[in-house]
Design an enzyme around this catalytic site. Structure first.
Site, mmCIF file in Angstrom:
data_model
loop_
_atom_site.group_PDB
_atom_site.id
_atom_site.type_symbol
_atom_site.label_atom_id
_atom_site.label_comp_id
_atom_site.label_asym_id
_atom_site.label_seq_id
_atom_site.Cartn_x
_atom_site.Cartn_y
_atom_site.Cartn_z
ATOM 1 N N ASP A 1 -3.072 11.850 -2.656
ATOM 2 C CA ASP A 1 -3.184 13.297 -2.866
ATOM 3 C C ASP A 1 -3.545 13.556 -4.331
ATOM 4 O OD1 ASP A 1 -2.731 16.070 -3.186
ATOM 5 O OD2 ASP A 1 -1.218 16.054 -1.597
ATOM 6 N N GLU B 1 0.858 -1.176 0.000
ATOM 7 C CA GLU B 1 0.000 0.000 0.000
ATOM 8 C C GLU B 1 0.899 1.232 0.000
ATOM 9 O OE1 GLU B 1 -3.752 2.145 2.274
ATOM 10 O OE2 GLU B 1 -2.372 0.926 3.457
ATOM 11 N N TYR C 1 -9.637 7.707 6.540
ATOM 12 C CA TYR C 1 -10.143 8.823 5.733
ATOM 13 C C TYR C 1 -11.481 8.456 5.099
ATOM 14 C CZ TYR C 1 -10.167 12.356 1.994
ATOM 15 O OH TYR C 1 -10.509 13.378 1.145
#
Length: 214
Positions: free
Chosen positions: A117, A43, A192
């Site tokens: 991002d 990951e 998140y």
């Protein structure tokens, strides 16, 4: 995500070289780092580690690598690994651009990109983890059956990634345009993801492969 600097984090990570690679000491020797020789899944950008530690606990027959460059976040992944006594999860504290320094060609079976991002400005496109220079690195280290799993709540990044992967010569084995409505129960939430899906954010997901890995 803004990261609050933890001045003590680097020393804490360095105290656990058996679990955390801070300076490339295991570069080119990933398989040997684990107790057992098993498929390797990575990951990239693990955040606080809920996703990768859950996977590792559920799949002891797979070796996992958490790659996260922010030392002030990595310590949280390390805490979870220790608390859960996970022997099949190691941590690399470095940038994804260094992937091929750590992994041999064809050594990896799967790569996860979760809520990367989006770098929304066009001049920052090269920093997106689905930009073609990163895709070339993934192609290099993935084996012939290897695949890439990508998840985001950013529609623009998802559209960009679909196009970028298609142009690079990848094909899609699964696409979800509203994951939490379509989910079959196998989805593992990141911190998140849990926070923003509870606010009604749509989650996009895809699985992709290269037509020719090498």
């Amino acid at each position: 995500m803004r990261v609050r600097y933890k001045p003590w984090a680097e020393d804490y990570l360095k105290d656990h070289p058996e679990l955390v690679d801070m300076d490339g000491q295991h570069a080119g020797k990933m398989t040997e780092w684990f107790d057992k020789t098993q498929p390797i899944h990575i990951e990239i950008g693990s955040g606080m580690g809920q996703f990768i530690t859950t996977l590792a606990a559920q799949n002891p027959h797979i070796n996992y690598i958490s790659m996260e460059r922010e030392k002030s976040i990595v310590y949280k992944v390390l805490d979870k690994v220790k608390e859960m006594s996970l022997t099949n999860l190691k941590i690399i504290c470095n940038d994804a651009i260094e992937l091929n320094e750590y992994f041999k060609d064809g050594e990896v079976s799967r790569i996860y990109l979760n809520f990367s991002d989006p770098w929304p400005k066009n001049r920052h496109a090269k920093r997106r983890l689905t930009y073609h220079t990163f895709l070339a690195l993934y192609q290099q280290i993935l084996n012939d059956e290897g695949d890439l799993h990508f998840k985001t709540d950013n529609r623009g990044l998802f559209a960009y990634s679909l196009e970028s992967m298609s142009q690079f010569g990848m094909y899609f084995t699964k696409i979800n345009l509203n994951l939490h409505q379509e989910d079959d129960g196998s989805n593992i939430l990141t911190e998140y993801e849990k926070k923003f899906s509870n606010k009604g954010s749509r989650i996009y997901r895809m699985e992709a492969k290269f037509h020719s890995q090498k």
